[in-house]
Design an enzyme around this catalytic site. Structure first.
Site, PDB file in Angstrom:
ATOM      1  CB  SER A   1      -8.125   1.522  -8.022  1.00 15.36           C
ATOM      2  OG  SER A   1      -8.765   2.722  -8.343  1.00 15.36           O
TER       3      SER A   1
ATOM      4  CG  ASP B   1      -8.315   7.855  -3.528  1.00 18.81           C
ATOM      5  OD1 ASP B   1      -7.201   8.407  -3.593  1.00 18.81           O
ATOM      6  OD2 ASP B   1      -9.114   7.834  -4.473  1.00 18.81           O
ATOM      7  N   GLY B   2      -7.279   9.910  -1.173  1.00 16.68           N
ATOM      8  CA  GLY B   2      -7.549  11.332  -0.946  1.00 16.68           C
ATOM      9  C   GLY B   2      -6.480  12.070  -0.157  1.00 16.68           C
ATOM     10  CG  ASN B   3      -3.392   9.976   1.897  1.00 10.55           C
ATOM     11  OD1 ASN B   3      -4.402   9.961   2.580  1.00 10.55           O
ATOM     12  ND2 ASN B   3      -2.530   8.968   1.852  1.00 10.55           N
TER      13      ASN B   3
ATOM     14  CB  SER C   1      -1.831   0.055  -6.301  1.00 10.82           C
ATOM     15  OG  SER C   1      -1.402   1.065  -7.188  1.00 10.82           O
TER      16      SER C   1
ATOM     17  CG  ASN D   1       0.140   3.600  -5.668  1.00  9.80           C
ATOM     18  OD1 ASN D   1      -0.245   3.113  -4.616  1.00  9.80           O
ATOM     19  ND2 ASN D   1      -0.670   4.347  -6.417  1.00  9.80           N
TER      20      ASN D   1
HETATM   21  C1  FPP Z   1      -4.110   7.651  -1.852  1.00  9.09           C
HETATM   22  O1  FPP Z   1      -4.083   9.041  -1.788  1.00  9.09           O
HETATM   23  C2  FPP Z   1      -3.189   7.074  -0.918  1.00  9.09           C
HETATM   24  C3  FPP Z   1      -2.067   6.363  -1.239  1.00  9.09           C
HETATM   25  C4  FPP Z   1      -1.581   6.110  -2.597  1.00  9.09           C
HETATM   26  C5  FPP Z   1      -1.248   5.807  -0.195  1.00  9.09           C
HETATM   27  C6  FPP Z   1      -2.032   5.298   0.972  1.00  9.09           C
HETATM   28  C7  FPP Z   1      -1.101   4.983   2.024  1.00  9.09           C
HETATM   29  C8  FPP Z   1      -1.188   5.390   3.306  1.00  9.09           C
HETATM   30  C9  FPP Z   1      -2.275   6.185   3.878  1.00  9.09           C
HETATM   31  C10 FPP Z   1      -0.164   5.022   4.249  1.00  9.09           C
HETATM   32  C11 FPP Z   1       0.667   3.843   3.828  1.00  9.09           C
HETATM   33  C12 FPP Z   1       1.697   3.667   4.746  1.00  9.09           C
HETATM   34  C13 FPP Z   1       1.854   2.664   5.604  1.00  9.09           C
HETATM   35  C14 FPP Z   1       2.691   2.949   6.729  1.00  9.09           C
HETATM   36  C15 FPP Z   1       1.240   1.318   5.475  1.00  9.09           C
HETATM   37  P1  FPP Z   1      -3.717   9.810  -3.107  1.00  9.09           P
HETATM   38  O2  FPP Z   1      -2.302  10.227  -3.012  1.00  9.09           O
HETATM   39  O3  FPP Z   1      -4.067   8.996  -4.297  1.00  9.09           O
HETATM   40  O4  FPP Z   1      -4.671  11.039  -2.980  1.00  9.09           O
HETATM   41  P2  FPP Z   1      -5.281  11.895  -4.171  1.00  9.09           P
HETATM   42  O5  FPP Z   1      -6.107  10.943  -4.991  1.00  9.09           O
HETATM   43  O6  FPP Z   1      -6.100  12.905  -3.443  1.00  9.09           O
HETATM   44  O7  FPP Z   1      -4.121  12.490  -4.899  1.00  9.09           O
END
Ligand code: FPP
Length: 231
Positions: free
Chosen positions: A187, A20-22, A65, A68
Site C-alpha cells: 500500500s 491495518d484493521g481498525n 497515507s 487516506n
Molecule cells: C487502518 O485501519 C488504520 C488507519 C487508516 C489509521 C491508523 C492510525 C492509527 C492506528 C492511529 C493514528 C493516530 C495517531 C495518533 C498517530 P482501517 O481503517 O483501514 O481498517 P479496515 O481495513 O479494517 O477498514
C-alpha cells in the site's frame, strides 16, 4: 534507582508497521469505525511504551497515507482529531522516555494547527535516543519522486543520491516490515526502503496487536538468515 535491564535484545535496528484493521475490529463488534481507530491508538501507545524494553533504534508507523484523504470527511476528521489528542496527551511521555519523534511524508500540508503541534513536538523530542517515525500524508512513490527531483536538481541521479534525499535518509536501514489484519500488500509504504527488508503479515487486527506479538516477531526475525542477494 538503576536503569531497567533490556528485556528484548534484537539484531533488528529498524522495524516498520502498517497498522491495518481498525475498521474491521469495530465492525465485528457493531461499533463505529472511530472506536476502532481509538482502540488502534491505544495499541500504538502500548507499543511506544514497550520501545524502551527493546534494543530497537527505530519504529516507523503508517498513520495516515496520502490515499487516506479518499475516506469520508467524518473519518478523516476523526483521524486528525485523534492526532491532535495524541500529541497533547502523550508528548510529555515521549520527552520523559527519551523518544525522538520524526515525521515522514508531506505532513507540512496538514491543518496549520497540527503542523504547529508537530513542529513543537519535533523540537521537544529532538535529543531522544530511540526514534518513533510517524508517516503522515505519506506515499512512497511521492517520496521517491521528491527525492529523485532533489537529486536531479543537485547533479546526477543515482541510487545513492536518491537514497540520500528520501525522508528516511537519516534512519537505519529497514530490517522488518509488519502488516496486520491479513492483507498482503505494501500500500505505497516504504517501497524503496523495503528492498531487503524481511516481511511479516499477521492476521491480528491492529487494535488487538500487543507488545508481546512484536517481541515475538523480533525473536523470529533474529532466526532468519538474510542474504541480501548473495548465497
Ligand atoms: C487502518 O485501519 C488504520 C488507519 C487508516 C489509521 C491508523 C492510525 C492509527 C492506528 C492511529 C493514528 C493516530 C495517531 C495518533 C498517530 P482501517 O481503517 O483501514 O481498517 P479496515 O481495513 O479494517 O477498514
Amino acid at each position: 534507582m538503576g536503569e531497567k535491564p533490556l528485556q528484548i535484545e534484537t539484531e533488528a535496528r529498524h522495524i516498520a508497521i502498517i497498522m491495518d484493521g481498525n475498521g474491521r475490529w469495530a465492525k465485528k463488534r457493531g461499533l463505529p469505525r472511530s472506536v476502532g481507530h481509538q482502540q488502534g491508538v491505544k495499541a500504538l501507545r502500548q507499543l511506544v511504551r514497550n520501545l524502551k524494553n527493546t534494543s530497537l533504534e527505530c519504529l516507523t508507523l503508517y498513520a495516515f497515507s496520502s490515499e487516506n484523504w479518499k475516506r469520508s470527511e467524518d473519518e478523516v476528521d476523526d483521524l486528525m482529531n485523534m492526532m491532535r489528542k495524541f500529541i497533547k496527551s502523550d508528548l510529555q511521555e515521549l520527552v520523559d522516555n527519551d523518544i525522538r519523534l520524526k515525521i515522514i511524508g508531506e505532513w507540512q500540508s496538514l491543518a496549520s494547527d497540527i503542523v504547529e503541534m508537530l513542529e513543537n513536538a519535533l523540537a521537544k523530542t529532538r535529543n531522544g535516543d530511540q526514534t518513533i517515525v510517524v508517516a503522515l500524508n505519506y506515499g512512497s512513490q511521492n517520496e521517491i519522486a521528491r527525492a529523485a527531483a532533489k537529486a536531479a536538481s543537485l547533479g546526477t541521479v543515482t541510487q545513492d543520491s536518491i537514497s540520500k534525499h528520501l525522508d528516511t535518509a537519516d534512519l537505519p536501514p529497514l530490517d522488518l516490515l509488519i502488516r496486520t489484519s491479513g492483507e498482503v500488500r505494501l500500500s505505497n509504504f516504504l517501497l524503496w526502503q523495503s528492498a531487503y527488508a524481511e516481511m511479516l503479515f499477521v492476521d491480528t487486527l491492529w487494535p488487538d496487536f500487543t507488545p508481546d506479538i512484536l517481541n515475538k516477531a523480533l525473536k523470529d526475525f533474529d532466526k532468519r538468515e538474510r542474504r541480501y542477494g548473495g548465497r
